[in-house]
Scaffold this active site. Structure first.
Site, short mmCIF file in Angstrom:
data_model
loop_
_atom_site.label_atom_id
_atom_site.label_comp_id
_atom_site.label_asym_id
_atom_site.label_seq_id
_atom_site.Cartn_x
_atom_site.Cartn_y
_atom_site.Cartn_z
N GLU A 1 7.09 -2.33 3.39
CA GLU A 1 5.76 -1.52 4.03
C GLU A 1 5.56 -0.75 2.73
OE1 GLU A 1 4.71 -1.53 6.66
OE2 GLU A 1 5.99 -2.92 7.53
N CYS B 1 2.80 7.97 3.01
CA CYS B 1 2.19 6.69 2.95
C CYS B 1 0.93 7.04 3.89
CB CYS B 1 2.97 5.63 3.08
SG CYS B 1 3.96 5.70 4.58
P1 NAD Z 1 8.05 2.89 -6.15
O1 NAD Z 1 7.20 1.56 -5.64
O2 NAD Z 1 7.75 3.64 -7.31
O3 NAD Z 1 9.52 2.84 -5.62
C1 NAD Z 1 10.15 2.44 -4.49
C2 NAD Z 1 11.31 1.90 -4.93
O4 NAD Z 1 11.35 0.64 -5.69
C3 NAD Z 1 12.41 2.86 -5.65
O5 NAD Z 1 13.82 2.42 -5.22
C4 NAD Z 1 12.34 2.23 -7.20
O6 NAD Z 1 13.44 2.55 -7.75
C5 NAD Z 1 12.01 0.69 -6.96
N1 NAD Z 1 11.39 0.13 -8.10
C6 NAD Z 1 10.27 0.80 -8.63
N2 NAD Z 1 9.93 -0.20 -9.73
C7 NAD Z 1 10.91 -1.41 -9.68
C8 NAD Z 1 10.81 -2.44 -10.46
N3 NAD Z 1 10.19 -2.80 -11.47
N4 NAD Z 1 11.78 -3.41 -10.11
C9 NAD Z 1 12.56 -3.12 -8.94
N5 NAD Z 1 12.62 -1.93 -8.17
C10 NAD Z 1 11.70 -1.03 -8.41
O7 NAD Z 1 7.51 3.84 -4.80
P2 NAD Z 1 7.64 5.35 -4.46
O8 NAD Z 1 7.00 6.20 -5.60
O9 NAD Z 1 9.17 5.72 -4.38
O10 NAD Z 1 7.30 5.64 -2.98
C11 NAD Z 1 5.73 5.89 -2.66
C12 NAD Z 1 4.88 4.45 -2.47
O11 NAD Z 1 5.63 4.05 -1.27
C13 NAD Z 1 3.46 4.66 -1.99
O12 NAD Z 1 2.83 3.71 -2.41
C14 NAD Z 1 3.41 4.77 -0.77
O13 NAD Z 1 2.61 4.46 0.18
C15 NAD Z 1 5.07 3.96 -0.08
N6 NAD Z 1 5.30 4.06 0.96
C16 NAD Z 1 5.01 3.46 2.28
C17 NAD Z 1 5.57 3.50 3.37
C18 NAD Z 1 4.99 2.48 4.28
O14 NAD Z 1 5.65 2.69 5.44
N7 NAD Z 1 4.12 1.67 4.36
C19 NAD Z 1 6.27 4.52 3.56
C20 NAD Z 1 6.81 5.42 2.57
C21 NAD Z 1 6.31 5.15 1.26
#
Ligand code: NAD
Length: 542
Positions: A292, A326
């Site tokens: 998501e 989100c």
């Molecule tokens: P993010 O993508 O920065 O991080 C999410 C996770 O991925 C974290 O655990 C992070 O450490 C990991 N991650 C980041 N870069 C990585 C890499 N290169 N390799 C492996 N893992 C990696 O997102 P965030 O800032 O924590 O959250 C915000 C985002 O999440 C927004 O885009 C939001 O829309 C989305 N979100 C979506 C939903 C939904 O249900 N659609 C719900 C909540 C948040």
């Protein structure tokens, strides 16, 4: 145990008010004070044991970035190998444990979250992720308790689904877990999502390696402790913090990698998908990929919309939790006739929003999560200030001297495809485009085609035919579509949540759709009277 076991029908955990004089407010305030005075050490948890690697990092408070709340240990290859081994060992018994025994762990965890751990999970979310008491309550305590209770109930419904059988035959479906481990990667913005990304596959008999976001670690560590107190056996979930890329490199190379349960940004999810695809020949099975991701969620107003309801939805939808949901409204389309009426109150109410330390309960907003988010958002504000295509009509100030504070900001965009109408900013910025009243149909088209995302959206109108027309025209523009309501605040069991297009695989967290991704059914056909002659009757002589 023999018996047709049933899960008690779940109800949503009631949201407590935290109004002055309530017992929950007194307990939360005392917990906040205690937590603010301590520096917690957050270990890895592998095979039920706390592991300290010595590779330590500080965990700070977003609204007071000099305040260290915890230090956390990061995993290296040695710990990852231990976690994998411990998961493989745990899988042997957990994957065969009766489903109701597994469900009991989550039902108990829900009661712990709603009871003795409520103040702890809420206070850690307030301090560590800068949520107000209300925002923490609807997330860390209530939504996570709901996920655990409703998932158990939906699991029972799934297991009850069995095929028909002809006479003399007995057909059965066995709902096996995946053969391998699930990698759960969670975002910072919802504590509950962390607990659900590892919890949902585990409920269905899988084991998980949970990599929380390093900016949600304080709360996520307490959630892990809740699960352990609820009786989760050692190694079923291993809690692994550290360098995201290194951990991911290591885990995606494993032959028994069986699934990814991800929530976060679209770019990171694309990276995962590509890496899994590139490695597909090396896995023992086809990994399940559930993600998501981002959104560019809209509010579309028709000339017949209720002006007060619209303004309230715009403010709550865009600015609660600093727009870091989100589902947060980040683009709005308002007809000229209505804009004349709502501009004044909208700007006035936005300017009046209280922002600061969320432990001061009079604040409506806290800080954005970190320096990276602060810099990104302030850049968009600076660009809007310079642009010919947009005006800042409220907010636009930012200050990171103490915490990462961005004032709630309204941008008026003359160009409906101005950058902040299209890209996910993930902060307290709402961009508005005012359209001519007679351009309703063109505006529907614009809403549908402006962004690659399709997570949430809301339409405001009093005219029923208009609501029906918008529902049809925007059929694929949002996985969660709201009529005369703000596009945020989905409740487990009531509005299953998830979006399509670039917003994710739309497997609807907290529903049976999601749980189905974590099982691989086995069909059993049993014949009580198998044939004993290979020839068929049609082959006989007349
Ligand atoms: P993010 O993508 O920065 O991080 C999410 C996770 O991925 C974290 O655990 C992070 O450490 C990991 N991650 C980041 N870069 C990585 C890499 N290169 N390799 C492996 N893992 C990696 O997102 P965030 O800032 O924590 O959250 C915000 C985002 O999440 C927004 O885009 C939001 O829309 C989305 N979100 C979506 C939903 C939904 O249900 N659609 C719900 C909540 C948040």
């Amino acid at each position: 145990m023999s018996g047709h076991i049933q899960i008690p029908p779940p109800q949503n955990e009631p949201v407590l008010s935290y109004a002055p004089g309530t017992p929950e407010r007194a307990e939360l305030k005392a917990t906040l004070q205690r937590m603010a005075e301590e520096v917690v050490e957050i270990p890895l948890i592998i095979g039920g044991e706390e592991v300290r690697t010595g590779r330590v990092h500080d965990f700070v408070c977003p609204h007071d970035h000099q305040k260290v709340l915890a230090t956390w240990h990061g995993a290296g290859p040695e710990e990852l190998e231990q976690a994998l081994e411990s998961g493989r060992e745990a899988w042997k018994t957990w994957s065969r444990m009766p489903w109701e025994e597994r469900a009991a762990v989550f039902l108990k965890a829900a009661d712990l979250l709603a009871g003795p751990w409520r103040a702890i999970v809420n206070a850690s979310t307030m301090l560590g992720q800068s949520k107000t008491a209300h925002q923490a309550e609807i997330d860390a305590a209530c939504e996570l308790a709901d996920f655990y209770r409703f998932n158990a109930y939906f699991a029972e419904e799934i297991y009850a689904q069995q095929p028909i059988s002809d006479p003399g035959i007995w057909n059965r479906l066995e709902y096996r877990p995946l053969e391998g481990f699930v990698y759960a990667v969670s975002p910072f913005n919802f504590s509950s999502i962390g607990g659900n990304l590892c919890g949902a596959p585990v409920l269905m008999g899988n084991v998980a390696l949970w990599k929380p976001s390093h900016t949600a670690l304080l709360n996520n560590y307490y959630i892990m402790k809740v699960l352990m107190e609820a009786g989760l056996p050692a190694g079923v979930i291993n809690f692994i913090a550290g360098d995201s890329s290194e951990i991911t490199d290591y885990l995606l190379r494993q032959r028994d990698f069986a699934g990814l349960h991800f929530t976060g940004s679209t770019g990171v999810f694309h990276m995962f998908w590509k890496r899994i695809g590139a490695n597909i020949a090396n896995y023992a099975s086809y990994p399940r990929i559930v993600g998501e991701t981002g959104g560019k969620d809209f509010i579309l107003a028709h000339p017949t919309a209720d002006p007060e309801a619209l303004v309230t939805a715009m403010i709550r939808g865009a600015f609660e939790y600093q727009g870091q949901k989100c589902s947060a409204a980040s683009r709005a389309y308002v007809p000229e006739s209505l804009w004349a009426e709502i501009e004044g109150p909208l700007v006035e109410q936005t300017d009046a929003i209280t922002m600061g330390d969320p432990t001061d309960f009079t604040n409506f907003m806290g800080a954005v999560i970190d320096d990276r988010a602060f810099r990104k958002l302030s850049r968009y504000i600076d660009d809007a200030r310079q642009s010919e295509e947009a005006d800042i009509i409220a907010g636009g100030e930012y200050d990171d001297s103490k915490g990462y504070f961005i004032r709630p900001t309204l941008i008026l965009a003359r160009n409906p495809r101005y950058v902040t109408m299209c890209e996910e900013l993930f902060g307290p910025i709402l961009t508005i485009h005012v359209y001519p009243d007679d351009a309703w149909e063109e505006t529907l088209e614009l809403v549908d085609t402006t962004s690659p995302y399709a997570l949430t959206g809301a339409v405001f109108a009093r005219d029923r035919a208009v609501l029906q027309q918008a529902t049809e025209a925007l059929r694929h523009a949002a996985g969660n579509f709201y009529l005369n309501d703000k596009p945020t605040g989905a409740v487990v069991g009531q509005q299953p949540f998830g979006g399509s297009r670039a917003s994710g695989t739309n497997d609807k967290a907290g529903s049976a759709f999601n749980l189905l991704r974590w099982i691989t059914p086995r069909t059993l056909k049993e014949n009580f009277d198998p044939p004993r002659d290979y020839r068929y009757p049609f082959m006989d002589e007349a």
